[in-house]
Design an enzyme around this catalytic site. Structure first.
Site, PDB file in Angstrom:
ATOM      1  N   ASN A  23      51.703  43.294  50.823  1.00 32.70           N
ATOM      2  CA  ASN A  23      51.842  42.275  52.143  1.00 32.70           C
ATOM      3  C   ASN A  23      53.368  41.366  51.434  1.00 32.70           C
ATOM      4  O   ASN A  23      53.659  40.199  52.067  1.00 32.70           O
ATOM      5  CB  ASN A  23      51.084  41.276  52.264  1.00 32.70           C
ATOM      6  CG  ASN A  23      50.306  40.423  51.228  1.00 32.70           C
ATOM      7  OD1 ASN A  23      50.689  40.010  50.047  1.00 32.70           O
ATOM      8  ND2 ASN A  23      49.328  39.611  51.211  1.00 32.70           N
ATOM      9  N   ASP A  25      53.987  39.356  48.960  1.00 29.07           N
ATOM     10  CA  ASP A  25      53.703  37.559  48.221  1.00 29.07           C
ATOM     11  C   ASP A  25      54.205  37.952  46.842  1.00 29.07           C
ATOM     12  O   ASP A  25      53.906  36.656  46.054  1.00 29.07           O
ATOM     13  CB  ASP A  25      52.935  37.146  48.618  1.00 29.07           C
ATOM     14  CG  ASP A  25      51.417  37.997  48.407  1.00 29.07           C
ATOM     15  OD1 ASP A  25      51.657  38.993  47.120  1.00 29.07           O
ATOM     16  OD2 ASP A  25      49.785  36.722  48.178  1.00 29.07           O
ATOM     17  N   ASP A  29      47.702  43.306  45.054  1.00 30.25           N
ATOM     18  CA  ASP A  29      46.298  42.645  46.007  1.00 30.25           C
ATOM     19  C   ASP A  29      45.076  44.104  46.022  1.00 30.25           C
ATOM     20  O   ASP A  29      45.669  45.695  45.635  1.00 30.25           O
ATOM     21  CB  ASP A  29      46.639  42.770  47.315  1.00 30.25           C
ATOM     22  CG  ASP A  29      47.742  43.174  47.753  1.00 30.25           C
ATOM     23  OD1 ASP A  29      47.467  44.357  47.775  1.00 30.25           O
ATOM     24  OD2 ASP A  29      48.347  42.310  49.147  1.00 30.25           O
ATOM     25  N   ASP A  98      34.799  43.997  36.301  1.00 28.70           N
ATOM     26  CA  ASP A  98      34.889  42.527  35.515  1.00 28.70           C
ATOM     27  C   ASP A  98      33.955  41.798  35.972  1.00 28.70           C
ATOM     28  O   ASP A  98      33.993  40.703  36.754  1.00 28.70           O
ATOM     29  CB  ASP A  98      35.802  41.995  35.337  1.00 28.70           C
ATOM     30  CG  ASP A  98      36.224  41.959  33.590  1.00 28.70           C
ATOM     31  OD1 ASP A  98      35.538  41.583  33.230  1.00 28.70           O
ATOM     32  OD2 ASP A  98      37.773  42.260  32.997  1.00 28.70           O
ATOM     33  N   ASP A 200      32.876  40.775  30.106  1.00 29.40           N
ATOM     34  CA  ASP A 200      33.731  39.481  29.194  1.00 29.40           C
ATOM     35  C   ASP A 200      32.978  38.938  28.180  1.00 29.40           C
ATOM     36  O   ASP A 200      32.082  38.202  29.222  1.00 29.40           O
ATOM     37  CB  ASP A 200      34.256  38.863  30.715  1.00 29.40           C
ATOM     38  CG  ASP A 200      35.906  38.084  29.704  1.00 29.40           C
ATOM     39  OD1 ASP A 200      36.670  38.478  29.176  1.00 29.40           O
ATOM     40  OD2 ASP A 200      35.645  36.361  29.276  1.00 29.40           O
ATOM     41  N   GLU A 257      32.283  43.237  26.188  1.00 27.60           N
ATOM     42  CA  GLU A 257      33.492  42.965  25.312  1.00 27.60           C
ATOM     43  C   GLU A 257      32.878  41.798  24.292  1.00 27.60           C
ATOM     44  O   GLU A 257      32.490  40.965  24.070  1.00 27.60           O
ATOM     45  CB  GLU A 257      34.916  42.031  26.187  1.00 27.60           C
ATOM     46  CG  GLU A 257      35.944  42.000  24.665  1.00 27.60           C
ATOM     47  CD  GLU A 257      36.436  40.278  25.998  1.00 27.60           C
ATOM     48  OE1 GLU A 257      37.523  40.516  25.620  1.00 27.60           O
ATOM     49  OE2 GLU A 257      36.382  39.645  26.328  1.00 27.60           O
ATOM     50  N   HIS A 329      44.630  44.324  28.902  1.00 25.44           N
ATOM     51  CA  HIS A 329      45.073  43.102  29.699  1.00 25.44           C
ATOM     52  C   HIS A 329      45.129  41.708  28.751  1.00 25.44           C
ATOM     53  O   HIS A 329      46.440  40.931  28.792  1.00 25.44           O
ATOM     54  CB  HIS A 329      44.509  42.761  31.350  1.00 25.44           C
ATOM     55  CG  HIS A 329      42.785  42.033  30.794  1.00 25.44           C
ATOM     56  ND1 HIS A 329      41.958  42.910  30.115  1.00 25.44           N
ATOM     57  CD2 HIS A 329      43.088  40.773  30.419  1.00 25.44           C
ATOM     58  CE1 HIS A 329      41.486  42.068  29.595  1.00 25.44           C
ATOM     59  NE2 HIS A 329      41.627  40.945  29.944  1.00 25.44           N
ATOM     60  N   ASP A 330      45.335  42.456  27.442  1.00 22.91           N
ATOM     61  CA  ASP A 330      45.114  41.040  26.472  1.00 22.91           C
ATOM     62  C   ASP A 330      45.348  41.443  25.168  1.00 22.91           C
ATOM     63  O   ASP A 330      45.842  40.715  24.471  1.00 22.91           O
ATOM     64  CB  ASP A 330      43.964  40.746  26.263  1.00 22.91           C
ATOM     65  CG  ASP A 330      42.564  39.745  27.038  1.00 22.91           C
ATOM     66  OD1 ASP A 330      43.458  38.658  27.755  1.00 22.91           O
ATOM     67  OD2 ASP A 330      41.478  40.015  27.008  1.00 22.91           O
TER      68      ASP A 330
END
Length: 562
Positions: A23, A25, A29, A98, A200, A257, A329-330
């Protein structure tokens, strides 16, 4: 070995904020994810692990959840989620959520109530303690995101525990009502039709009753909480309870994790007869070099990497299942950390790393963009970073302790910051790499004009097509999933060579981790017999070789006569 769908699956992790914006922004999404499912179907993955999309104030990019059963407005609506889930299932792709239940956001209704007063029904949902010695924190523990692990709260003149940000108060799992609330929420998602959970920091959910000061390492301001908060006294009891009340009732994939996990602990979390989880993430291989903390530029010695990877392969064999990853992502981008992201060697080394990992026993995880060989971004200034861990570390080490100058710290962040993995997915060579028509929430890596999905999908010799072939091989050859693992040449500092074996089949994986030619002596069984080349990042069609090219990877297959 007992077969299972999650052992044979290949997982693709999506970090929604950075995957695809529908969209304009500047924030990825759910509709954006739905629009790119055809790309993932072509790649051949079986499972999407979706980083958090729940309602959140976004202090830690969604890992601070204020409502587990609602969607963050920036990502869309629950209807958008249901549409994405149905579309993924139509493609034959499962969705793993997650699950962040060590802590909530401080804006979660449970915590809003908990801080109102010591007699509030939700008070014991969290971990509160009185201060000591003139209103000092209860102990010297430091949080994972810098500063004290305790936050003072004026309303009741007490402190609450937060092992991460002050906006991430830790839940009190010793309270049965907390567990019941969490299990009910998990069951709600399972009934909605999701296919599993990545949990997590699940190894931190149980804390000791006693909370003494922790050891303060050299150069640190605060004490270590891990002896009292990691693999705590009731963690396995609580996971068995979770399994009994939720997980065992559905055909799910579960991965925990578990920072600091040992092989013996992993057997307890993921042992086939333990009735807890399917597998865990261990961190030994990505923590190589972090002797005095994360912020350094230490190279990864191959002999040590081989030792760690091989230990997990051989010691979990037949007892528990491995998860295989170099990226998430870490972590910084794999090709920048373990390979060579120069223009000359990026393509070959990305393919070599993928070969080395995907031919092992376990479930492989691909982090978005890894299948394109996306690299670390060379951030030029601290103002370009968004990650709370990176910003807090810079503040502590440069501005408070003065233990690093800003150029040195910036260099370490360029190498290790989590933001390296969080730059937008590079879809094409148009503005903002095709990620958004607006201003991206974090800057796009400038190399997107050369490294992008559109170019690679059209190029049969690309990293994308190499990953596609690796995934197809795993589906075709059970030896890749279930074969025994044996490390060869353990002390060679340049080559990673291992053998796989299943019944009358053998497979040899040879990877050159250097930019130089490397001599190699083939094992006799592969030297003497006609071997099939399963995959080669140099296009070799036979396995009779005496040396390996820079960052070469070669997989040979041999099936003996019955």
């Amino acid at each position: 070995m007992e077969r299972a769908w999650w052992k044979e699956a290949v997982v693709y992790q999506i970090y929604p904020r950075s995957f695809m914006d529908s969209n304009g922004d500047g924030i990825g999404d759910l509709k954006g994810i739905t629009s790119r499912l055809d790309y993932l179907k072509e790649l051949g993955v079986d499972v999407i692990w979706l980083s958090p999309v729940y309602q959140s104030p976004n202090d830690d990019n969604g890992y601070d959840i204020s409502d587990y059963q609602n969607i963050l407005e920036e990502f869309g609506t629950m209807e958008d989620f249901d549409e994405m889930l149905a579309a993924a299932h139509e493609y034959g792709i499962r969705i793993v959520m997650d699950l962040v239940v060590n802590h909530t956001s401080d804006e979660h209704k449970w915590f809003v109530e908990s801080r109102k007063g010591i007699n509030n029904p939700y008070r014991d949902y969290y971990i509160w303690r009185n201060g000591k010695d003139g209103n000092e924190p209860p102990n010297n523990w430091g949080s994972c995101f810098s500063g004290s692990a305790w936050e003072y709260d004026n309303a009741t003149d007490m402190y609450y525990l937060h092992l991460f940000s002050p906006k991430q108060p830790d839940l009190n799992w010793d309270n049965e009502k907390v567990r019941e609330s969490i299990f009910s929420m998990m069951d709600w998602w399972c009934r909605k039709g999701i296919d599993g959970f990545r949990m997590d920091v699940i190894s931190m959910i149980s804390k000791t009753k006693e909370m003494p000061n922790g050891k303060v390492a050299d150069g640190r301001l605060y004490g270590d909480f891990s002896p009292y908060c990691v693999h705590g006294p009731n963690v396995h009891r609580y996971l068995k309870e979770m399994n009994e009340k939720v997980l065992s009732r559905y055909n799910l994939m579960t991965v925990g994790e578990t920072a600091g996990v040992t092989v013996e602990e992993a057997k307890r979390y993921a042992g086939k007869d333990e009735h807890e989880l399917n597998m865990v993430f261990q961190f030994e291989h990505v923590d190589i070099g972090n002797i005095n903390g994360k912020w350094n530029k230490n190279p990864v010695p191959l002999v040590e990497l081989k030792r760690i990877m091989s230990k997990w392969q051989t010691e979990l064999e037949g007892k528990a299942w491995n998860s295989l990853y170099f990226s998430n992502h870490d972590q910084p981008r794999a090709v920048s950390r373990f390979g060579n992201d120069s223009e000359e060697h990026r393509d070959r080394s990305a393919k070599m790393l993928a070969t080395c990992l995907h031919m092992m026993q376990g479930t492989p995880y691909i982090y978005q963009g890894e299948e394109l060989g996306m690299t670390n971004r060379q951030f030029e200034d601290i103002s370009q970073f968004r990650d709370i861990e990176s910003l807090n570390a810079y503040h502590d080490l440069v501005e408070v302790m003065h233990s690093m100058d800003k150029e040195e710290m910036l260099s370490c962040l360029q190498y290790k910051s989590r933001d390296n993995a969080r730059t937008p997915m590079q879809w094409d060579d148009s503005m903002n790499a095709g990620f958004t028509t607006g201003k991206p929430w974090i800057g796009v890596n400038p190399n997107y004009k050369k490294i992008n999905a559109k170019e690679q999908v059209a190029n049969p010799s690309s990293v994308f097509h190499y990953y596609k072939k690796l995934i197809a091989l795993r589906k075709k050859y059970p030896i890749i999933v279930y074969g025994l693992y044996e490390l060869l040449l353990p002390d060679d500092p340049n080559l990673y060579v291992y053998r796989r074996a299943l019944d009358i089949e053998q497979m040899l994986v040879i990877c050159n981790f250097t930019k130089e030619l490397q001599a190699v002596t083939m094992p006799e069984v592969f030297e003497k017999n006609g071997c099939e080349v399963l995959i080669s990042n140099y296009g070799r069609d036979n396995g009779k070789i005496q040396e390996l090219y820079p960052y070469e990877a070669l997989v040979l297959y041999y099936k003996s006569e019955v």
